[in-house]
Design an enzyme around this catalytic site. Structure first.
Site, PDB file in Angstrom:
ATOM      1  N   VAL A 108       0.867  -1.174   0.000  1.00  0.00           N
ATOM      2  CA  VAL A 108       0.000   0.000   0.000  1.00  0.00           C
ATOM      3  C   VAL A 108       0.904   1.224   0.000  1.00  0.00           C
ATOM      4  O   VAL A 108       1.953   1.229   0.672  1.00  0.00           O
ATOM      5  CB  VAL A 108      -0.930   0.013   1.224  1.00  0.00           C
ATOM      6  CG1 VAL A 108      -1.766   1.304   1.258  1.00  0.00           C
ATOM      7  CG2 VAL A 108      -1.846  -1.209   1.221  1.00  0.00           C
ATOM      8  N   CYS A 109       0.520   2.226  -0.749  1.00  0.00           N
ATOM      9  CA  CYS A 109       1.233   3.496  -0.783  1.00  0.00           C
ATOM     10  C   CYS A 109       2.691   3.254  -1.174  1.00  0.00           C
ATOM     11  O   CYS A 109       2.974   2.508  -2.107  1.00  0.00           O
ATOM     12  CB  CYS A 109       1.085   4.200   0.565  1.00  0.00           C
ATOM     13  SG  CYS A 109       1.434   5.967   0.542  1.00  0.00           S
ATOM     14  N   ALA A 110       3.647   3.855  -0.437  1.00  0.00           N
ATOM     15  CA  ALA A 110       5.062   3.727  -0.796  1.00  0.00           C
ATOM     16  C   ALA A 110       5.679   2.413  -0.339  1.00  0.00           C
ATOM     17  O   ALA A 110       6.884   2.210  -0.526  1.00  0.00           O
ATOM     18  CB  ALA A 110       5.852   4.898  -0.215  1.00  0.00           C
ATOM     19  N   GLY A 157      -1.993  -1.166  -3.600  1.00  0.00           N
ATOM     20  CA  GLY A 157      -2.951  -0.085  -3.429  1.00  0.00           C
ATOM     21  C   GLY A 157      -2.250   1.254  -3.521  1.00  0.00           C
ATOM     22  O   GLY A 157      -1.040   1.361  -3.264  1.00  0.00           O
ATOM     23  N   GLY A 158      -2.993   2.279  -3.886  1.00  0.00           N
ATOM     24  CA  GLY A 158      -2.449   3.632  -3.951  1.00  0.00           C
ATOM     25  C   GLY A 158      -2.189   4.199  -2.570  1.00  0.00           C
ATOM     26  O   GLY A 158      -1.887   3.473  -1.626  1.00  0.00           O
TER      27      GLY A 158
END
Length: 254
Positions: A108-110, A157-158
């Site tokens: 997720v994310c970075a 996921g973003g």
């Protein structure tokens, strides 16, 4: 039915904890995945010592790397602590080893940068936070401007809150759409943001202001990615950097 029916009693799900993490990246998914039938959650870190998130929340790991079983799902979030983590050979060796053995390798994310730095996203499509998405190409991943990306057994996921949407997708892959839909209903996941503002419709001056404020972090992230890319290009496995892989018990590589 989408996804795979679970044929064994226990689902081993590991969420990486680390200092400076953005806790919602993984505590959002935790809330969903912990409710799956047979789920056993491992909050993974080097030790059981508490860690502190990027905004000061104290979090308690439950499983040290050395006791991590072979995982059905490895999930890695991001946060400003991600950059230092990518230069930590013990952590990166663990991620490389655990990811090579997991049924699903997710972020997720970075958190995608940690996976990519461990050599787990080369040639795979991946979501990321919009501020850093383009940097993924430095590590051989393929950045995609979607909230959820599924590429074979990689699921991403973003940014931050996308982790909740991501978790329902992972739930569907593991246990089928019916269970994922039921969980979504029980958790009353029906987001209606008070403001209609996204990367796509935000004023150009606001996007420029946010990018300017984030520039020091983005430059540091790029440098950490370039160092990891150089190690990968040199054919230097993270386990060799650490002097031997740490973590998960033996299992068939993915």
């Amino acid at each position: 039915m989408k996804g795979n029916d679970v044929s064994k009693e226990t689902l081993e799900i590991g969420l990486l904890f680390f200092p400076g993490m953005t806790q919602l990246d993984v505590t959002g998914p935790f809330e969903v995945l912990a409710r799956l039938p047979g789920a056993r959650i491992h909050l993974l870190w080097k030790s059981l010592d508490p860690i502190t998130s990027d905004v000061g929340l104290t979090l308690m790991p439950t499983t040290p790397f050395a006791e991590c079983p072979t995982l059905d799902v490895l999930c890695v979030g991001g946060g400003p602590g991600q950059m230092a983590l990518m230069d930590d050979p013990e952590v990166m060796a663990f991620v490389a080893d655990a990811g090579a053995r997991a049924r699903y390798v997710t972020s997720v994310c970075a958190g995608c940068f940690i996976l990519a730095g461990a050599g787990l996203l080369t040639g795979y499509r991946s979501a990321c936070h919009w501020l850093s998405r383009d940097q993924l190409a430095v590590l051989g991943a393929i950045p995609v401007k979607d909230r959820i990306v599924v590429d074979r057994n990689r699921i991403s996921g973003g940014g931050v809150t996308a982790g909740i949407d991501f978790a329902f997708e992972v739930a569907a892959q593991l246990c089928g759409v019916d269970i994922a839909r039921r969980l979504q209903l029980m958790l009353e996941y029906d987001p209606k943001p008070p403001f209609d503002i996204t990367e796509d419709n935000a004023p150009a001056e606001l996007l420029a202001e946010i990018r300017s404020a984030a520039r020091p972090m983005l430059e540091e992230r790029l440098r950490s990615s370039e160092r990891a890319a150089a190690r990968l290009a040199a054919g230097q496995p993270q386990s060799d950097v650490a002097g031997g892989a740490a973590g998960c018990s033996a299992g068939a590589p993915q």
